[in-house]
Design a protein around this motif. Structure first.
Motif, PDB file in Angstrom:
ATOM      1  N   LEU A   1       0.816  -1.206   0.000  1.00 31.94           N
ATOM      2  CA  LEU A   1       0.000   0.000   0.000  1.00 31.94           C
ATOM      3  C   LEU A   1       0.858   1.267   0.000  1.00 31.94           C
ATOM      4  O   LEU A   1       0.497   2.268  -0.613  1.00 31.94           O
ATOM      5  N   LYS A   2       2.035   1.216   0.641  1.00 38.15           N
ATOM      6  CA  LYS A   2       2.880   2.412   0.710  1.00 38.15           C
ATOM      7  C   LYS A   2       3.455   2.811  -0.654  1.00 38.15           C
ATOM      8  O   LYS A   2       3.878   3.938  -0.838  1.00 38.15           O
ATOM      9  N   MET A   3       3.424   1.906  -1.631  1.00 38.00           N
ATOM     10  CA  MET A   3       3.920   2.235  -2.965  1.00 38.00           C
ATOM     11  C   MET A   3       2.784   2.589  -3.923  1.00 38.00           C
ATOM     12  O   MET A   3       3.026   2.886  -5.086  1.00 38.00           O
ATOM     13  N   ALA A   4       1.557   2.559  -3.432  1.00 40.11           N
ATOM     14  CA  ALA A   4       0.385   2.780  -4.278  1.00 40.11           C
ATOM     15  C   ALA A   4      -0.147   4.196  -4.122  1.00 40.11           C
ATOM     16  O   ALA A   4      -0.005   4.811  -3.069  1.00 40.11           O
ATOM     17  N   TYR A   5      -0.769   4.686  -5.182  1.00 36.48           N
ATOM     18  CA  TYR A   5      -1.462   5.967  -5.161  1.00 36.48           C
ATOM     19  C   TYR A   5      -2.944   5.688  -5.343  1.00 36.48           C
ATOM     20  O   TYR A   5      -3.344   5.064  -6.323  1.00 36.48           O
ATOM     21  N   GLU A   6      -3.742   6.147  -4.396  1.00 33.65           N
ATOM     22  CA  GLU A   6      -5.182   5.936  -4.481  1.00 33.65           C
ATOM     23  C   GLU A   6      -5.808   7.035  -5.321  1.00 33.65           C
ATOM     24  O   GLU A   6      -5.509   8.216  -5.147  1.00 33.65           O
ATOM     25  N   ILE A   7      -6.675   6.640  -6.256  1.00 30.50           N
ATOM     26  CA  ILE A   7      -7.408   7.609  -7.066  1.00 30.50           C
ATOM     27  C   ILE A   7      -8.879   7.211  -7.081  1.00 30.50           C
ATOM     28  O   ILE A   7      -9.224   6.064  -6.814  1.00 30.50           O
ATOM     29  N   VAL A   8      -9.728   8.165  -7.387  1.00 30.34           N
ATOM     30  CA  VAL A   8     -11.144   7.895  -7.594  1.00 30.34           C
ATOM     31  C   VAL A   8     -11.461   8.335  -9.018  1.00 30.34           C
ATOM     32  O   VAL A   8     -11.224   9.478  -9.386  1.00 30.34           O
ATOM     33  N   TYR A   9     -11.960   7.405  -9.811  1.00 35.17           N
ATOM     34  CA  TYR A   9     -12.313   7.677 -11.203  1.00 35.17           C
ATOM     35  C   TYR A   9     -13.742   7.202 -11.421  1.00 35.17           C
ATOM     36  O   TYR A   9     -14.051   6.040 -11.184  1.00 35.17           O
ATOM     37  N   GLN A  10     -14.603   8.108 -11.831  1.00 33.35           N
ATOM     38  CA  GLN A  10     -16.021   7.835 -12.038  1.00 33.35           C
ATOM     39  C   GLN A  10     -16.629   7.142 -10.821  1.00 33.35           C
ATOM     40  O   GLN A  10     -17.295   6.126 -10.917  1.00 33.35           O
ATOM     41  N   GLU A  11     -16.340   7.709  -9.662  1.00 34.13           N
ATOM     42  CA  GLU A  11     -16.867   7.277  -8.368  1.00 34.13           C
ATOM     43  C   GLU A  11     -16.440   5.862  -7.964  1.00 34.13           C
ATOM     44  O   GLU A  11     -17.045   5.246  -7.102  1.00 34.13           O
ATOM     45  N   GLU A  12     -15.384   5.342  -8.573  1.00 32.12           N
ATOM     46  CA  GLU A  12     -14.820   4.042  -8.211  1.00 32.12           C
ATOM     47  C   GLU A  12     -13.402   4.261  -7.704  1.00 32.12           C
ATOM     48  O   GLU A  12     -12.665   5.074  -8.249  1.00 32.12           O
ATOM     49  N   LYS A  13     -13.015   3.519  -6.670  1.00 32.77           N
ATOM     50  CA  LYS A  13     -11.675   3.643  -6.107  1.00 32.77           C
ATOM     51  C   LYS A  13     -10.727   2.675  -6.810  1.00 32.77           C
ATOM     52  O   LYS A  13     -11.067   1.512  -7.043  1.00 32.77           O
ATOM     53  N   TYR A  14      -9.540   3.192  -7.172  1.00 32.66           N
ATOM     54  CA  TYR A  14      -8.490   2.404  -7.804  1.00 32.66           C
ATOM     55  C   TYR A  14      -7.163   2.749  -7.147  1.00 32.66           C
ATOM     56  O   TYR A  14      -7.022   3.775  -6.486  1.00 32.66           O
ATOM     57  N   TYR A  15      -6.171   1.885  -7.368  1.00 31.48           N
ATOM     58  CA  TYR A  15      -4.797   2.163  -6.978  1.00 31.48           C
ATOM     59  C   TYR A  15      -3.927   2.124  -8.219  1.00 31.48           C
ATOM     60  O   TYR A  15      -4.112   1.266  -9.091  1.00 31.48           O
ATOM     61  N   ILE A  16      -2.977   3.061  -8.301  1.00 29.60           N
ATOM     62  CA  ILE A  16      -1.951   3.018  -9.331  1.00 29.60           C
ATOM     63  C   ILE A  16      -0.679   2.568  -8.630  1.00 29.60           C
ATOM     64  O   ILE A  16      -0.219   3.214  -7.685  1.00 29.60           O
ATOM     65  N   VAL A  17      -0.136   1.444  -9.080  1.00 30.83           N
ATOM     66  CA  VAL A  17       0.994   0.815  -8.403  1.00 30.83           C
ATOM     67  C   VAL A  17       2.080   0.522  -9.435  1.00 30.83           C
ATOM     68  O   VAL A  17       1.781  -0.017 -10.500  1.00 30.83           O
ATOM     69  N   PRO A  18       3.349   0.851  -9.139  1.00 35.17           N
ATOM     70  CA  PRO A  18       4.412   0.418 -10.049  1.00 35.17           C
ATOM     71  C   PRO A  18       4.569  -1.098  -9.932  1.00 35.17           C
ATOM     72  O   PRO A  18       4.274  -1.681  -8.887  1.00 35.17           O
TER      73      PRO A  18
END
Length: 124
Positions: free
Chosen positions: A88-105
């Protein structure tokens, strides 16, 4: 599920939809919302991947002479539909069209579970 067709993932990054889990522990104890989300390790399904790691050009001694070439990439090990266990510490949380996602390398992903039919089950 909302569509992510318009999203372009860059480089070695992966777009992950968090796995929905119950707030109940194995012993039957109910945890308040958000407790599971603060754990160091999370899991989710890979929705989209970037093209991979960019390969450097051979003629970098004169970069101004480079022609308009498409970049070459080393593909990622991760594929769409994989269940990813990630830090989780390497992930960026985003909300796109009211859904939660993570962007992770890709380097933030610890393990994958691959099932060819898992994405179909997840999307339905």
């Amino acid at each position: 599920m909302e569509t992510t067709e318009n999203l372009i993932i860059i480089g070695d990054r992966v777009l992950i939809k968090p796995k929905t889990e119950s707030n109940q522990t194995k012993s039957g104890l109910y945890l308040p919302p958000g407790v599971k989300e603060k754990e160091e390790i999370q899991s989710g399904y890979v929705v989209k991947t970037g093209p991979g790691y960019a390969v450097s050009y051979d003629e970098m001694d004169e970069p101004w002479k480079m022609k308009e070439e498409k970049a070459k990439y080393i593909p990622l090990q991760v594929r769409e539909g994989d269940l990813a266990i990630f830090l989780l510490k390497m992930a960026y949380e985003i909300v796109y069209q009211e859904e939660k996602y993570y962007i992770v390398p890709q380097s933030g992903i610890l393990m994958l579970e691959r099932d060819e039919n898992i994405l179909d089950e997840f999307l339905s």
